[in-house]
Design a protein around this motif. Structure first.
Motif, PDB file in Angstrom:
ATOM      1  N   LEU A  28     -25.734 -30.076  14.693  1.00 22.79           N
ATOM      2  CA  LEU A  28     -24.468 -30.772  14.504  1.00 22.79           C
ATOM      3  C   LEU A  28     -23.441 -29.803  13.942  1.00 22.79           C
ATOM      4  O   LEU A  28     -23.741 -29.042  13.026  1.00 22.79           O
ATOM      5  CB  LEU A  28     -24.654 -31.935  13.516  1.00 22.79           C
ATOM      6  CG  LEU A  28     -23.424 -32.698  13.068  1.00 22.79           C
ATOM      7  CD1 LEU A  28     -22.858 -33.517  14.220  1.00 22.79           C
ATOM      8  CD2 LEU A  28     -23.768 -33.612  11.913  1.00 22.79           C
ATOM      9  N   ARG A  29     -22.246 -29.831  14.496  1.00 25.02           N
ATOM     10  CA  ARG A  29     -21.124 -29.073  13.934  1.00 25.02           C
ATOM     11  C   ARG A  29     -19.966 -30.047  13.845  1.00 25.02           C
ATOM     12  O   ARG A  29     -19.550 -30.625  14.839  1.00 25.02           O
ATOM     13  CB  ARG A  29     -20.761 -27.882  14.802  1.00 25.02           C
ATOM     14  CG  ARG A  29     -19.596 -27.095  14.197  1.00 25.02           C
ATOM     15  CD  ARG A  29     -19.392 -25.803  14.912  1.00 25.02           C
ATOM     16  NE  ARG A  29     -20.444 -24.881  14.531  1.00 25.02           N
ATOM     17  CZ  ARG A  29     -20.279 -23.569  14.431  1.00 25.02           C
ATOM     18  NH1 ARG A  29     -19.101 -23.036  14.704  1.00 25.02           N
ATOM     19  NH2 ARG A  29     -21.270 -22.799  14.086  1.00 25.02           N
ATOM     20  N   ALA A  30     -19.460 -30.249  12.643  1.00 23.62           N
ATOM     21  CA  ALA A  30     -18.347 -31.156  12.414  1.00 23.62           C
ATOM     22  C   ALA A  30     -17.223 -30.386  11.737  1.00 23.62           C
ATOM     23  O   ALA A  30     -17.467 -29.610  10.812  1.00 23.62           O
ATOM     24  CB  ALA A  30     -18.780 -32.328  11.550  1.00 23.62           C
ATOM     25  N   SER A  31     -16.021 -30.597  12.202  1.00 20.60           N
ATOM     26  CA  SER A  31     -14.846 -29.936  11.641  1.00 20.60           C
ATOM     27  C   SER A  31     -13.737 -30.955  11.484  1.00 20.60           C
ATOM     28  O   SER A  31     -13.732 -31.995  12.135  1.00 20.60           O
ATOM     29  CB  SER A  31     -14.365 -28.808  12.572  1.00 20.60           C
ATOM     30  OG  SER A  31     -15.392 -27.870  12.770  1.00 20.60           O
ATOM     31  N   VAL A  32     -12.778 -30.638  10.617  1.00 23.41           N
ATOM     32  CA  VAL A  32     -11.592 -31.470  10.461  1.00 23.41           C
ATOM     33  C   VAL A  32     -10.443 -30.731  11.134  1.00 23.41           C
ATOM     34  O   VAL A  32     -10.154 -29.585  10.806  1.00 23.41           O
ATOM     35  CB  VAL A  32     -11.285 -31.736   8.976  1.00 23.41           C
ATOM     36  CG1 VAL A  32     -10.011 -32.550   8.833  1.00 23.41           C
ATOM     37  CG2 VAL A  32     -12.460 -32.439   8.308  1.00 23.41           C
ATOM     38  N   VAL A  33      -9.826 -31.398  12.114  1.00 25.51           N
ATOM     39  CA  VAL A  33      -8.698 -30.837  12.853  1.00 25.51           C
ATOM     40  C   VAL A  33      -7.548 -31.825  12.749  1.00 25.51           C
ATOM     41  O   VAL A  33      -7.658 -32.967  13.197  1.00 25.51           O
ATOM     42  CB  VAL A  33      -9.057 -30.606  14.340  1.00 25.51           C
ATOM     43  CG1 VAL A  33      -7.876 -30.021  15.083  1.00 25.51           C
ATOM     44  CG2 VAL A  33     -10.281 -29.730  14.476  1.00 25.51           C
ATOM     45  N   GLU A  34      -6.473 -31.397  12.096  1.00 28.97           N
ATOM     46  CA  GLU A  34      -5.296 -32.250  11.903  1.00 28.97           C
ATOM     47  C   GLU A  34      -5.671 -33.611  11.326  1.00 28.97           C
ATOM     48  O   GLU A  34      -5.200 -34.649  11.759  1.00 28.97           O
ATOM     49  CB  GLU A  34      -4.520 -32.390  13.214  1.00 28.97           C
ATOM     50  CG  GLU A  34      -3.970 -31.062  13.721  1.00 28.97           C
ATOM     51  CD  GLU A  34      -3.240 -31.164  15.044  1.00 28.97           C
ATOM     52  OE1 GLU A  34      -3.302 -32.223  15.705  1.00 28.97           O
ATOM     53  OE2 GLU A  34      -2.611 -30.162  15.424  1.00 28.97           O
ATOM     54  N   GLY A  35      -6.590 -33.606  10.355  1.00 36.05           N
ATOM     55  CA  GLY A  35      -6.978 -34.823   9.648  1.00 36.05           C
ATOM     56  C   GLY A  35      -8.040 -35.663  10.329  1.00 36.05           C
ATOM     57  O   GLY A  35      -8.482 -36.660   9.772  1.00 36.05           O
ATOM     58  N   ALA A  36      -8.482 -35.289  11.522  1.00 37.78           N
ATOM     59  CA  ALA A  36      -9.494 -36.061  12.245  1.00 37.78           C
ATOM     60  C   ALA A  36     -10.771 -35.227  12.374  1.00 37.78           C
ATOM     61  O   ALA A  36     -10.729 -34.001  12.421  1.00 37.78           O
ATOM     62  CB  ALA A  36      -8.982 -36.447  13.628  1.00 37.78           C
ATOM     63  N   VAL A  37     -11.902 -35.908  12.445  1.00 42.29           N
ATOM     64  CA  VAL A  37     -13.180 -35.223  12.594  1.00 42.29           C
ATOM     65  C   VAL A  37     -13.411 -34.901  14.063  1.00 42.29           C
ATOM     66  O   VAL A  37     -13.238 -35.746  14.937  1.00 42.29           O
ATOM     67  CB  VAL A  37     -14.341 -36.075  12.041  1.00 42.29           C
ATOM     68  CG1 VAL A  37     -15.680 -35.415  12.306  1.00 42.29           C
ATOM     69  CG2 VAL A  37     -14.152 -36.327  10.550  1.00 42.29           C
ATOM     70  N   SER A  38     -13.796 -33.668  14.306  1.00 43.24           N
ATOM     71  CA  SER A  38     -14.154 -33.209  15.645  1.00 43.24           C
ATOM     72  C   SER A  38     -15.586 -32.713  15.563  1.00 43.24           C
ATOM     73  O   SER A  38     -15.924 -31.959  14.652  1.00 43.24           O
ATOM     74  CB  SER A  38     -13.202 -32.081  16.060  1.00 43.24           C
ATOM     75  OG  SER A  38     -13.554 -31.581  17.330  1.00 43.24           O
ATOM     76  N   LEU A  39     -16.451 -33.157  16.482  1.00 38.00           N
ATOM     77  CA  LEU A  39     -17.831 -32.731  16.382  1.00 38.00           C
ATOM     78  C   LEU A  39     -18.473 -32.487  17.727  1.00 38.00           C
ATOM     79  O   LEU A  39     -18.008 -32.960  18.755  1.00 38.00           O
ATOM     80  CB  LEU A  39     -18.666 -33.721  15.560  1.00 38.00           C
ATOM     81  CG  LEU A  39     -18.893 -35.130  16.093  1.00 38.00           C
ATOM     82  CD1 LEU A  39     -20.178 -35.193  16.885  1.00 38.00           C
ATOM     83  CD2 LEU A  39     -18.960 -36.091  14.924  1.00 38.00           C
ATOM     84  N   THR A  40     -19.525 -31.735  17.662  1.00 34.26           N
ATOM     85  CA  THR A  40     -20.388 -31.520  18.810  1.00 34.26           C
ATOM     86  C   THR A  40     -21.816 -31.574  18.291  1.00 34.26           C
ATOM     87  O   THR A  40     -22.074 -31.278  17.122  1.00 34.26           O
ATOM     88  CB  THR A  40     -20.066 -30.174  19.511  1.00 34.26           C
ATOM     89  OG1 THR A  40     -20.825 -30.078  20.707  1.00 34.26           O
ATOM     90  CG2 THR A  40     -20.347 -28.994  18.625  1.00 34.26           C
ATOM     91  N   LEU A  41     -22.745 -32.032  19.123  1.00 35.03           N
ATOM     92  CA  LEU A  41     -24.116 -32.166  18.663  1.00 35.03           C
ATOM     93  C   LEU A  41     -25.108 -31.925  19.781  1.00 35.03           C
ATOM     94  O   LEU A  41     -24.763 -31.949  20.955  1.00 35.03           O
ATOM     95  CB  LEU A  41     -24.361 -33.529  18.010  1.00 35.03           C
ATOM     96  CG  LEU A  41     -24.185 -34.771  18.885  1.00 35.03           C
ATOM     97  CD1 LEU A  41     -25.490 -35.162  19.542  1.00 35.03           C
ATOM     98  CD2 LEU A  41     -23.673 -35.915  18.040  1.00 35.03           C
ATOM     99  N   ARG A  42     -26.336 -31.716  19.370  1.00 35.83           N
ATOM    100  CA  ARG A  42     -27.470 -31.541  20.262  1.00 35.83           C
ATOM    101  C   ARG A  42     -28.445 -32.658  19.917  1.00 35.83           C
ATOM    102  O   ARG A  42     -28.729 -32.890  18.745  1.00 35.83           O
ATOM    103  CB  ARG A  42     -28.095 -30.170  19.965  1.00 35.83           C
ATOM    104  CG  ARG A  42     -29.026 -29.652  20.983  1.00 35.83           C
ATOM    105  CD  ARG A  42     -29.542 -28.258  20.567  1.00 35.83           C
ATOM    106  NE  ARG A  42     -28.711 -27.206  21.143  1.00 35.83           N
ATOM    107  CZ  ARG A  42     -28.107 -26.250  20.456  1.00 35.83           C
ATOM    108  NH1 ARG A  42     -28.196 -26.187  19.148  1.00 35.83           N
ATOM    109  NH2 ARG A  42     -27.401 -25.322  21.059  1.00 35.83           N
ATOM    110  N   ARG A  43     -28.974 -33.376  20.906  1.00 31.37           N
ATOM    111  CA  ARG A  43     -29.876 -34.513  20.646  1.00 31.37           C
ATOM    112  C   ARG A  43     -31.008 -34.100  19.717  1.00 31.37           C
ATOM    113  O   ARG A  43     -31.290 -34.775  18.733  1.00 31.37           O
ATOM    114  CB  ARG A  43     -30.425 -35.080  21.955  1.00 31.37           C
ATOM    115  CG  ARG A  43     -31.340 -36.271  21.734  1.00 31.37           C
ATOM    116  CD  ARG A  43     -31.846 -36.880  23.031  1.00 31.37           C
ATOM    117  NE  ARG A  43     -32.452 -35.940  23.941  1.00 31.37           N
ATOM    118  CZ  ARG A  43     -33.737 -35.559  23.905  1.00 31.37           C
ATOM    119  NH1 ARG A  43     -34.544 -36.053  22.997  1.00 31.37           N
ATOM    120  NH2 ARG A  43     -34.196 -34.682  24.776  1.00 31.37           N
TER     121      ARG A  43
END
Length: 102
Positions: A28-43
């Motif tokens: 899991l990689r989660a970041s905050v971009v312009e106040g919103a959470v952006s993420l990508t994940l692997r099952r």
């Protein structure tokens, strides 16, 4: 905020020490971009139940970080996290659109 060549800066965390020593794969990689959470994940797990365990472990670690960095106790922070989870389950603010990577 941008770098010298106007490329936006990304403030990335370092991998945990055991990952540097033993390897592994990011789930899991989660970041905050312009106040919103952006993420990508692997099952990553055969059973989604394991994600529940991971999310609770993550919430506990977050609560301990709040306790270490603020005047809030870990218990109080965890209670606030649970309130946020309960509210989001009852009325999702964003159903999300994660980008899965396998």
């Amino acid at each position: 905020m941008a770098g010298d060549d106007d490329t936006p800066l990304f403030h990335e965390l370092e991998p945990p020490p055991d990952v540097r020593e033993k390897g592994g794969h990011e789930v899991l990689r989660a970041s905050v971009v312009e106040g919103a959470v952006s993420l990508t994940l692997r099952r990553s797990f055969d059973d989604p139940y394991t994600w529940g365990v991971l999310l609770v472990d993550l919430a506990r670690q977050v609560a301990h970080v709040y306790a270490a960095e603020t005047g809030m106790s870990a218990e109080e922070a965890f209670a606030h996290i649970r309130e946020g989870i309960d509210q989001e389950l009852a009325d999702p603010s964003d159903p999300g659109s994660p980008r899965a990577v396998n």
